[in-house]
Design a protein around this motif. Structure first.
Motif, short mmCIF file in Angstrom:
data_model
loop_
_atom_site.label_atom_id
_atom_site.label_comp_id
_atom_site.label_asym_id
_atom_site.label_seq_id
_atom_site.Cartn_x
_atom_site.Cartn_y
_atom_site.Cartn_z
N GLY A 122 0.71 -1.31 -0.14
CA GLY A 122 -0.08 0.04 0.13
C GLY A 122 0.87 1.26 -0.08
N ASP A 132 2.16 -7.61 -6.34
CA ASP A 132 0.75 -7.73 -6.68
C ASP A 132 0.39 -8.88 -7.69
OD1 ASP A 132 -2.25 -7.11 -5.95
OD2 ASP A 132 -2.02 -6.39 -8.12
N GLN A 136 -1.67 -12.24 -7.01
CA GLN A 136 -3.11 -12.50 -7.59
C GLN A 136 -2.81 -13.94 -8.08
OE1 GLN A 136 -5.70 -10.69 -7.48
NE2 GLN A 136 -4.78 -8.92 -6.25
N ILE A 175 -4.77 -8.22 0.72
CA ILE A 175 -5.43 -7.44 -0.31
C ILE A 175 -5.93 -6.20 0.41
CG2 ILE A 175 -7.03 -7.29 -1.90
CD1 ILE A 175 -6.20 -10.16 -2.65
N ASN A 176 -6.85 -6.60 1.65
CA ASN A 176 -7.62 -5.76 2.20
C ASN A 176 -6.54 -4.59 2.90
OD1 ASN A 176 -10.83 -6.26 2.26
ND2 ASN A 176 -9.58 -8.16 2.19
N SER A 178 -3.61 -3.52 1.84
CA SER A 178 -3.06 -2.60 1.02
C SER A 178 -4.07 -1.73 0.30
CB SER A 178 -2.53 -3.60 -0.22
OG SER A 178 -3.43 -4.14 -0.77
N VAL A 179 -5.40 -1.99 0.12
CA VAL A 179 -6.38 -1.36 -0.05
C VAL A 179 -6.61 -0.20 0.88
CG1 VAL A 179 -8.94 -1.12 -0.91
CG2 VAL A 179 -7.37 -2.97 -1.62
N ARG A 182 -3.78 2.38 1.05
CA ARG A 182 -3.77 3.36 -0.36
C ARG A 182 -5.06 4.27 -0.40
NH1 ARG A 182 -0.74 2.71 -4.61
NH2 ARG A 182 0.62 1.08 -4.65
N ASN A 183 -6.14 3.85 0.65
CA ASN A 183 -7.16 4.92 0.69
C ASN A 183 -7.33 5.77 1.71
OD1 ASN A 183 -9.65 4.28 -1.46
ND2 ASN A 183 -8.70 2.35 -1.09
N TYR A 214 -10.50 -1.75 7.01
CA TYR A 214 -10.23 -2.42 6.06
C TYR A 214 -9.41 -3.75 6.50
CZ TYR A 214 -11.18 1.46 2.77
OH TYR A 214 -11.95 2.52 2.27
#
Length: 290
Positions: A122, A132, A136, A175-176, A178-179, A182-183, A214
């Motif tokens: 992130g 990433d 994935q 994933i959550n 890093s999201v 980034r937010n 998150y």
């Protein structure tokens, strides 16, 4: 009547005397709401499903036992979940505790590694571009596909099961997280620059609180996947555990034991999810999602 005699004024009601009945009334109202809105609907549905199951499986040609037969067949397992006759012949409580121990070890390792890698991805565009795509691809590999590789590497079923839990739970956490990182609103980052926060202070006071909703979403998904994976893994690795108990019951044609174990698995999985959600609510209270 003596004119000098005065009637005493009525005793004033104290606030404490009014507060107690009011508080009891609120508690009673709340309990009634819980009973009618939260407990009664699922109980009614369970009762209807049980009746349908009983009617469907009570015939002579039914392949599965009805609930009444399941209860009679597994009554000893229900009333004595802690028996221990040595080896793998132990009660369902010990089977569940063995599975929960493996889940706890693998899940905690996944939390530590997943949050750290999620923060890295992130925060760093370079890490995002490099890691990433790899993540994935790896997260699409079924959990049990890792089991032969882990058995070959660890040469032991216990760490192999823990590795399967780890590799299953880590992806939604990464994933959550890093999201969430980034937010983080730009205003938060600007405040950190104005206050000249160091890396640890920024992580503790800005990054974690902002990304916590998150992160705990990923943690809830991860703990559910962990519980699913350990059941399947234990069917293959053997030993004590609720997954092996199901496989052993199948080999012995004890269908009622399997049904009882499935009920316990569902209850434990529900409790794990609610536990992580409760911790998340306590930590993220008052923190809006970015």
């Amino acid at each position: 009547m003596n004119a000098n005699v005065k009637l005493a004024p009525p005793a004033a009601t104290t606030p404490a005397a009014d507060a107690a009945p009011s508080r009891l009334s609120r508690i009673g109202t709340r309990l009634q709401q819980i009973l009618l809105q939260d407990l009664l609907p699922p109980l009614v549905i369970l009762l209807l499903l049980g009746l349908f199951w009983e009617l469907l499986c009570s015939g002579a040609g039914a392949a599965l036992p009805p609930p009444s037969q399941v209860l009679s067949d597994t009554w000893e397992l229900i009333i004595d979940p802690f028996y221990d006759n040595g080896g793998n012949d132990v009660g369902l409580a010990w089977q569940l505790l063995a599975s929960l121990q493996r889940v706890a070890l693998g899940y905690l390792l996944a939390v530590a590694a997943g949050v750290a890698l999620g923060v890295l991805i992130g925060q760093s565009d370079w890490a995002m571009r490099g890691l990433d795509p790899l993540f994935q691809v790896l997260r699409t590999v079924p959990p049990l596909a890792w089991l032969p590789l882990s058995l070959a590497g660890f040469q032991d079923s216990h760490p192999s099961a823990i590795f399967v839990i780890f590799i299953t739970a880590i992806w939604p956490i990464i994933i959550n997280t890093s999201v969430g990182i980034r937010n983080i609103p730009q205003d938060y980052r600007n405040v950190a620059q104005v206050l000249q926060l160091n890396a640890w202070e920024y992580f503790r006071t800005i990054m974690l609180p902002a990304a916590a909703p998150y992160i705990f979403t990923g943690l809830r998904i991860g703990v559910g996947l962990s519980w699913l994976a350990i059941i399947a893994a234990e069917m293959l690795i053997g030993g004590v555990g609720i997954g092996f108990f199901i496989w052993d019951a199948w080999n012995a044609s004890r269908i009622s034991d399997i049904i009882l174990a499935l009920i316990y698995i569902g209850i434990v999985g529900f409790c794990l999810d609610r536990l992580v959600a409760f911790v998340g609510q306590r930590i993220t209270r008052g923190i809006p999602a970015a």
